[in-house]
Enzyme design. Structure first.
Site, PDB file in Angstrom:
ATOM      1  N   ARG A 122       0.974   1.051  -8.016  1.00 16.47           N
ATOM      2  CA  ARG A 122       1.439   1.612  -6.784  1.00 16.47           C
ATOM      3  C   ARG A 122       2.575   2.129  -7.309  1.00 16.47           C
ATOM      4  O   ARG A 122       3.772   1.818  -7.166  1.00 16.47           O
ATOM      5  CB  ARG A 122       2.213   0.185  -5.926  1.00 16.47           C
ATOM      6  CG  ARG A 122       1.067  -0.810  -5.491  1.00 16.47           C
ATOM      7  CD  ARG A 122      -0.115  -0.424  -4.819  1.00 16.47           C
ATOM      8  NE  ARG A 122       0.080  -0.028  -3.272  1.00 16.47           N
ATOM      9  CZ  ARG A 122      -0.242  -0.820  -2.353  1.00 16.47           C
ATOM     10  NH1 ARG A 122      -0.228  -2.362  -2.725  1.00 16.47           N
ATOM     11  NH2 ARG A 122      -0.335  -0.374  -1.176  1.00 16.47           N
ATOM     12  N   GLN A 127       0.274   7.784  -5.796  1.00 12.37           N
ATOM     13  CA  GLN A 127       0.073   7.515  -4.358  1.00 12.37           C
ATOM     14  C   GLN A 127      -0.882   8.304  -3.808  1.00 12.37           C
ATOM     15  O   GLN A 127      -1.839   7.541  -2.783  1.00 12.37           O
ATOM     16  CB  GLN A 127       1.369   8.005  -3.718  1.00 12.37           C
ATOM     17  CG  GLN A 127       2.167   7.138  -2.753  1.00 12.37           C
ATOM     18  CD  GLN A 127       3.485   7.440  -2.577  1.00 12.37           C
ATOM     19  OE1 GLN A 127       4.184   8.519  -3.067  1.00 12.37           O
ATOM     20  NE2 GLN A 127       4.231   6.782  -1.606  1.00 12.37           N
ATOM     21  N   ASP A 130      -4.087   5.891  -3.599  1.00 13.21           N
ATOM     22  CA  ASP A 130      -3.988   4.682  -3.597  1.00 13.21           C
ATOM     23  C   ASP A 130      -4.652   4.259  -2.077  1.00 13.21           C
ATOM     24  O   ASP A 130      -4.208   4.510  -0.999  1.00 13.21           O
ATOM     25  CB  ASP A 130      -2.383   4.508  -3.099  1.00 13.21           C
ATOM     26  CG  ASP A 130      -1.889   3.031  -2.923  1.00 13.21           C
ATOM     27  OD1 ASP A 130      -2.921   2.013  -2.650  1.00 13.21           O
ATOM     28  OD2 ASP A 130      -0.837   2.684  -2.781  1.00 13.21           O
ATOM     29  N   SER A 133      -3.178   1.639   0.246  1.00 12.39           N
ATOM     30  CA  SER A 133      -2.110   2.119   1.243  1.00 12.39           C
ATOM     31  C   SER A 133      -3.030   2.906   2.402  1.00 12.39           C
ATOM     32  O   SER A 133      -2.651   2.712   3.638  1.00 12.39           O
ATOM     33  CB  SER A 133      -1.120   3.191   0.674  1.00 12.39           C
ATOM     34  OG  SER A 133      -0.368   2.331  -0.022  1.00 12.39           O
ATOM     35  N   TYR A 227       5.777  -5.376  -4.314  1.00 14.34           N
ATOM     36  CA  TYR A 227       5.180  -6.618  -3.359  1.00 14.34           C
ATOM     37  C   TYR A 227       6.216  -7.825  -3.247  1.00 14.34           C
ATOM     38  O   TYR A 227       7.109  -7.858  -3.885  1.00 14.34           O
ATOM     39  CB  TYR A 227       4.041  -7.024  -4.297  1.00 14.34           C
ATOM     40  CG  TYR A 227       2.775  -6.101  -4.324  1.00 14.34           C
ATOM     41  CD1 TYR A 227       2.151  -5.996  -3.256  1.00 14.34           C
ATOM     42  CD2 TYR A 227       2.612  -5.520  -5.454  1.00 14.34           C
ATOM     43  CE1 TYR A 227       1.159  -4.866  -3.098  1.00 14.34           C
ATOM     44  CE2 TYR A 227       1.425  -4.408  -5.530  1.00 14.34           C
ATOM     45  CZ  TYR A 227       0.744  -4.617  -4.299  1.00 14.34           C
ATOM     46  OH  TYR A 227      -0.377  -3.549  -4.387  1.00 14.34           O
TER      47      TYR A 227
HETATM   48  P1  NAD Z   1       0.900  -6.460   1.090  1.00 16.86           P
HETATM   49  O1  NAD Z   1      -0.589  -6.058   1.639  1.00 16.86           O
HETATM   50  O2  NAD Z   1       0.697  -6.976  -0.150  1.00 16.86           O
HETATM   51  O3  NAD Z   1       2.121  -7.098   2.036  1.00 16.86           O
HETATM   52  C1  NAD Z   1       2.357  -6.822   3.263  1.00 16.86           C
HETATM   53  C2  NAD Z   1       3.731  -7.399   3.705  1.00 16.86           C
HETATM   54  O4  NAD Z   1       3.821  -8.969   3.590  1.00 16.86           O
HETATM   55  C3  NAD Z   1       4.489  -6.951   2.443  1.00 16.86           C
HETATM   56  O5  NAD Z   1       5.523  -6.193   3.080  1.00 16.86           O
HETATM   57  C4  NAD Z   1       5.004  -8.430   2.170  1.00 16.86           C
HETATM   58  O6  NAD Z   1       6.656  -8.153   1.659  1.00 16.86           O
HETATM   59  C5  NAD Z   1       4.931  -9.089   3.302  1.00 16.86           C
HETATM   60  N1  NAD Z   1       5.150 -10.595   3.018  1.00 16.86           N
HETATM   61  C6  NAD Z   1       4.638 -11.335   2.277  1.00 16.86           C
HETATM   62  N2  NAD Z   1       4.862 -12.595   2.473  1.00 16.86           N
HETATM   63  C7  NAD Z   1       5.570 -12.710   3.477  1.00 16.86           C
HETATM   64  C8  NAD Z   1       6.134 -13.843   4.332  1.00 16.86           C
HETATM   65  N3  NAD Z   1       5.881 -15.119   3.982  1.00 16.86           N
HETATM   66  N4  NAD Z   1       6.677 -13.746   5.424  1.00 16.86           N
HETATM   67  C9  NAD Z   1       6.691 -12.238   5.774  1.00 16.86           C
HETATM   68  N5  NAD Z   1       6.192 -11.185   4.969  1.00 16.86           N
HETATM   69  C10 NAD Z   1       5.721 -11.502   3.962  1.00 16.86           C
HETATM   70  O7  NAD Z   1       1.811  -5.044   0.797  1.00 16.86           O
HETATM   71  P2  NAD Z   1       1.663  -3.576   0.984  1.00 16.86           P
HETATM   72  O8  NAD Z   1       1.892  -3.382   2.358  1.00 16.86           O
HETATM   73  O9  NAD Z   1       0.315  -2.983   0.276  1.00 16.86           O
HETATM   74  O10 NAD Z   1       2.487  -2.998  -0.070  1.00 16.86           O
HETATM   75  C11 NAD Z   1       4.122  -3.511   0.268  1.00 16.86           C
HETATM   76  C12 NAD Z   1       4.988  -2.618  -0.257  1.00 16.86           C
HETATM   77  O11 NAD Z   1       4.724  -1.780  -1.695  1.00 16.86           O
HETATM   78  C13 NAD Z   1       5.214  -1.198   0.492  1.00 16.86           C
HETATM   79  O12 NAD Z   1       5.933  -1.632   1.519  1.00 16.86           O
HETATM   80  C14 NAD Z   1       6.003  -0.385  -0.555  1.00 16.86           C
HETATM   81  O13 NAD Z   1       7.208  -0.577  -0.637  1.00 16.86           O
HETATM   82  C15 NAD Z   1       5.147  -0.798  -1.794  1.00 16.86           C
HETATM   83  N6  NAD Z   1       4.333   0.177  -1.917  1.00 16.86           N
HETATM   84  C16 NAD Z   1       4.544   1.336  -2.828  1.00 16.86           C
HETATM   85  C17 NAD Z   1       3.800   2.340  -3.090  1.00 16.86           C
HETATM   86  C18 NAD Z   1       4.165   3.410  -4.075  1.00 16.86           C
HETATM   87  O14 NAD Z   1       5.188   3.781  -4.470  1.00 16.86           O
HETATM   88  N7  NAD Z   1       2.984   4.234  -4.324  1.00 16.86           N
HETATM   89  C19 NAD Z   1       2.543   2.388  -2.499  1.00 16.86           C
HETATM   90  C20 NAD Z   1       2.141   1.188  -1.709  1.00 16.86           C
HETATM   91  C21 NAD Z   1       2.931   0.331  -1.518  1.00 16.86           C
END
Ligand code: NAD
Length: 380
Positions: A122, A127, A130, A133, A227
């Site tokens: 990530r 990106q 990905d 995403s 994460y």
């Molecule tokens: P994910 O599917 O693993 O999780 C979804 C969300 O659940 C996350 O925001 C996490 O913080 C939240 N979560 C976990 N436990 C929780 C709890 N107990 N209560 C409430 N919320 C909880 O994550 P995702 O959506 O695939 O990605 C998370 C983050 O990763 C993104 O928001 C972003 O900041 C980052 N990301 C970066 C890139 C990049 O830079 N290329 C790409 C994808 C994601």
């Protein structure tokens, strides 16, 4: 290079790894593209269109697998599909090797190189490749439509001669990629939206979409790579108490919370759902990872005896197969561009950050250290 696209065989899967537009572009780059007849139908890409884009259509899966230098798939291969893989070929697919090291071992056993699309790092550079995403974006949008359809109320506020209708209240738990798209979609439909995440850094993003961030005074659980980390028991209790109030007053709760490598955290115990108004809806996007709601039945939608509809449908991206496939396909194109040289030949440089993250098997072995580790533990 011969790029092969088989028909997905997992029940309910409508997506295809490459759509017509991508086939056209790859053929334009002098690749040969072989597609199994009917592979694109679920995503509205007919054999005729694919043929017109330059693909060769084969009627049997065996012919497609047998032709492949690189085989592109959506779902991890089933045992039957593993047995069709051609020795020396490269498989690019979702594979979840940390959760399913047996599959990685079986693929290595076929002398096939595996690039797992769910292991793309990530990072900013990666990106465009990905798929987690791109597909989570679709799932977040779809979840809100499911909630809107199941809720016996309007989402927007309406002021009419027949009275004023208040807007629906939507609560989004987990404000990652899927959650942020759910917030944006619910706002577009006119709902009043609240959202909560254990990573406090998302507060600003939530607010910029016009939603209210639910503040709960517990440890910040931001982990590595954007994460979340798992919460301590004490924090979980405090979180549950605070969330209960917001859940009870919501018409729809969309849950998206996940922690990599673990079962999805339980955010909605049964008693919390019981306190929601009759007619309310829960959509659990994490259903496939065990669910965020205790009452979720993965793969099902049902109404509880106290009148709350709980939706745990799996594979939401497949329900919007045209755009889910278009985005997946674009991600694959970008990956192929990254791992081929100017003559279109495959060059897998294991020191490249992106390749290193997703290269799971090569030369008959599992070479990804973390996957090799879980595979070893599984045997022990
Ligand atoms: P994910 O599917 O693993 O999780 C979804 C969300 O659940 C996350 O925001 C996490 O913080 C939240 N979560 C976990 N436990 C929780 C709890 N107990 N209560 C409430 N919320 C909880 O994550 P995702 O959506 O695939 O990605 C998370 C983050 O990763 C993104 O928001 C972003 O900041 C980052 N990301 C970066 C890139 C990049 O830079 N290329 C790409 C994808 C994601």
């Amino acid at each position: 290079m011969i790029i092969a696209i088989p028909r997905e065989t997992v029940p309910g899967e409508r997506r295809v790894a490459l759509v017509t537009e991508s086939v056209k572009r790859l053929v334009g780059k002098k690749h040969e593209v072989v597609v199994e007849s009917g592979a694109g139908l679920g995503a509205e890409c007919s054999d005729e269109e694919l043929r017109a884009a330059g693909a060769r259509i084969e009627s049997s899966a065996a012919a497609v697998y047998g032709a492949a230098d690189v085989l592109l798939k959506v779902q991890p291969p089933t045992p039957e599909e593993v047995s069709l893989l051609k020795s020396g070929s490269v498989l690019v697919s979702l594979a979840y090797p940390l959760a399913n090291p047996k599959l990685a071992r079986a693929i290595a056993g076929r002398q096939v190189t595996l690039l797992a699309m769910d292991m793309v790092p990530r990072t900013t550079l990666a990106q465009m490749m990905d798929v987690l995403s791109s597909q989570a974006t679709i799932a977040g949008y779809r979840a809100v439509l499911l909630a809107a359809e199941a809720l016996p109320k309007l989402f927007p506020m309406l002021m009419t001669a027949a009275g004023t209708i208040p807007p629906a209240k939507v609560l989004v738990l987990g404000a990652g990629v899927a959650g942020l798209q759910a917030i944006a979609t619910a706002r577009r439909l006119g709902a009043v939206v609240e959202a909560y995440d254990v990573r406090k850094v998302v507060k600003e993003q939530v607010e910029s979409l016009g939603a209210r961030f639910v503040n709960i005074e517990i440890e910040d659980a931001a982990g590595s790579g954007g994460y979340a980390k798992e919460l301590s028991e004490e924090a979980k209790k405090k979180q549950a108490e605070a969330l209960a109030v917001h859940v009870a007053k919501s018409d729809a709760v969309i849950t998206t919370a996940q922690v990599p490598g673990r079962r999805a955290p339980l955010l909605l115990p049964a008693d919390m759902v019981r306190r929601m108004k009759s007619g309310s809806v829960v959509v659990d996007i994490a259903a496939e990872q065990g669910g965020n709601c205790e009452l979720t039945r993965p793969g099902e939608r049902y109404r509880t005896e106290f009148g709350v509809t709980v939706i745990g449908e799996k594979n939401l991206p497949s329900q919007l197969a045209v755009h889910a496939s278009a985005m997946y396909s674009r991600n694959l194109e970008k990956l192929l561009a990254h791992v081929t040289d100017k003559d279109g030949a495959l060059k897998l440089d294991a020191s490249d950050e992106i390749v290193k993250g997703m290269l799971i098997t090569r030369g008959g072995d599992i070479i990804h250290p973390a996957v090799a580790d879980v595979a070893l533990k599984e045997v022990a």
